[in-house]
Design a protein around this motif. Structure first.
Motif, mmCIF file in Angstrom:
data_model
loop_
_atom_site.group_PDB
_atom_site.id
_atom_site.type_symbol
_atom_site.label_atom_id
_atom_site.label_comp_id
_atom_site.label_asym_id
_atom_site.label_seq_id
_atom_site.Cartn_x
_atom_site.Cartn_y
_atom_site.Cartn_z
ATOM 1 N N LEU A 33 -5.573 2.566 8.528
ATOM 2 C CA LEU A 33 -4.636 3.428 7.796
ATOM 3 C C LEU A 33 -4.845 3.302 6.291
ATOM 4 O O LEU A 33 -4.827 4.302 5.564
ATOM 5 N N PHE A 34 -5.062 2.077 5.821
ATOM 6 C CA PHE A 34 -5.310 1.853 4.398
ATOM 7 C C PHE A 34 -6.582 2.571 3.957
ATOM 8 O O PHE A 34 -6.605 3.253 2.929
ATOM 9 N N VAL A 35 -7.648 2.436 4.737
ATOM 10 C CA VAL A 35 -8.912 3.100 4.403
ATOM 11 C C VAL A 35 -8.726 4.617 4.393
ATOM 12 O O VAL A 35 -9.213 5.310 3.493
ATOM 13 N N GLN A 36 -7.997 5.149 5.363
ATOM 14 C CA GLN A 36 -7.764 6.595 5.403
ATOM 15 C C GLN A 36 -6.900 7.042 4.235
ATOM 16 O O GLN A 36 -7.143 8.071 3.630
ATOM 17 N N TRP A 37 -5.869 6.259 3.901
ATOM 18 C CA TRP A 37 -5.025 6.600 2.743
ATOM 19 C C TRP A 37 -5.899 6.664 1.489
ATOM 20 O O TRP A 37 -5.774 7.606 0.695
ATOM 21 N N LEU A 71 -9.582 -1.487 -4.564
ATOM 22 C CA LEU A 71 -8.147 -1.768 -4.545
ATOM 23 C C LEU A 71 -7.867 -3.133 -3.923
ATOM 24 O O LEU A 71 -7.036 -3.893 -4.421
ATOM 25 N N TYR A 72 -8.566 -3.440 -2.832
ATOM 26 C CA TYR A 72 -8.371 -4.730 -2.170
ATOM 27 C C TYR A 72 -8.740 -5.865 -3.117
ATOM 28 O O TYR A 72 -8.023 -6.861 -3.211
ATOM 29 N N VAL A 104 3.724 -0.087 5.841
ATOM 30 C CA VAL A 104 2.789 -0.753 6.741
ATOM 31 C C VAL A 104 2.215 -2.007 6.081
ATOM 32 O O VAL A 104 2.153 -3.071 6.700
ATOM 33 N N LEU A 105 1.816 -1.891 4.814
ATOM 34 C CA LEU A 105 1.262 -3.055 4.118
ATOM 35 C C LEU A 105 2.285 -4.176 4.008
ATOM 36 O O LEU A 105 1.966 -5.346 4.241
ATOM 37 N N GLN A 106 3.503 -3.826 3.681
ATOM 38 C CA GLN A 106 4.549 -4.847 3.547
ATOM 39 C C GLN A 106 4.894 -5.463 4.894
ATOM 40 O O GLN A 106 5.167 -6.664 4.977
ATOM 41 N N LEU A 150 -1.336 -6.211 -2.068
ATOM 42 C CA LEU A 150 -2.019 -4.936 -1.892
ATOM 43 C C LEU A 150 -1.024 -3.778 -1.994
ATOM 44 O O LEU A 150 -1.333 -2.737 -2.578
ATOM 45 N N ALA A 151 0.169 -3.970 -1.467
ATOM 46 C CA ALA A 151 1.209 -2.938 -1.589
ATOM 47 C C ALA A 151 1.534 -2.682 -3.056
ATOM 48 O O ALA A 151 1.748 -1.531 -3.461
ATOM 49 N N PHE A 152 1.546 -3.720 -3.862
ATOM 50 C CA PHE A 152 1.812 -3.577 -5.296
ATOM 51 C C PHE A 152 0.704 -2.755 -5.964
ATOM 52 O O PHE A 152 0.986 -1.853 -6.765
#
Length: 98
Positions: free
Chosen positions: A24-28, A39-40, A76-78, A85-87
């Motif tokens: 999901l992160f990669v798709q976002w 970003l990571y 999802v990240l939180q 990463l959410a920040f």
């Protein structure tokens, strides 16, 4: 023996959920033309390359049509404890909205 099987199932389920979170992160990131590895690394500069992230990026999983909402991505990240990463994602969201 039964406890070991349950433990293995829990571990397997967590790994599957973690993989989904990374997908999901990669798709976002793809939705907004962002580099997920950059970003990571901003979120976790002391960590080496995240193998799971690299594997997901290299795989073509057919998520191309899926749009991930900003709030969903943050939630999802939180949920997985990826607060750093959410920040970083929240910063990107603010930057994108300008």
């Amino acid at each position: 023996m039964e406890f070991k099987n349950i433990d293995e199932q829990i571990i397997q389920k967590y790994k599957e959920d973690e993989t989904l979170m990374v997908r999901l992160f990669v798709q976002w990131c793809a939705n907004f033309d962002l580099d997920p590895q950059v970003l990571y690394h901003r979120a976790y500069p002391a960590q080496s390359i995240n193998v799971l992230l690299k594997e997901v990026i290299e795989s073509d999983d057919g998520f191309d049509e899926l749009h991930i909402g900003n709030e969903t991505m943050l939630d999802v990240l939180q949920m997985f404890g990826n607060d750093d990463l959410a920040f970083v994602v929240a910063d990107e969201i603010q930057r994108l909205e300008k």
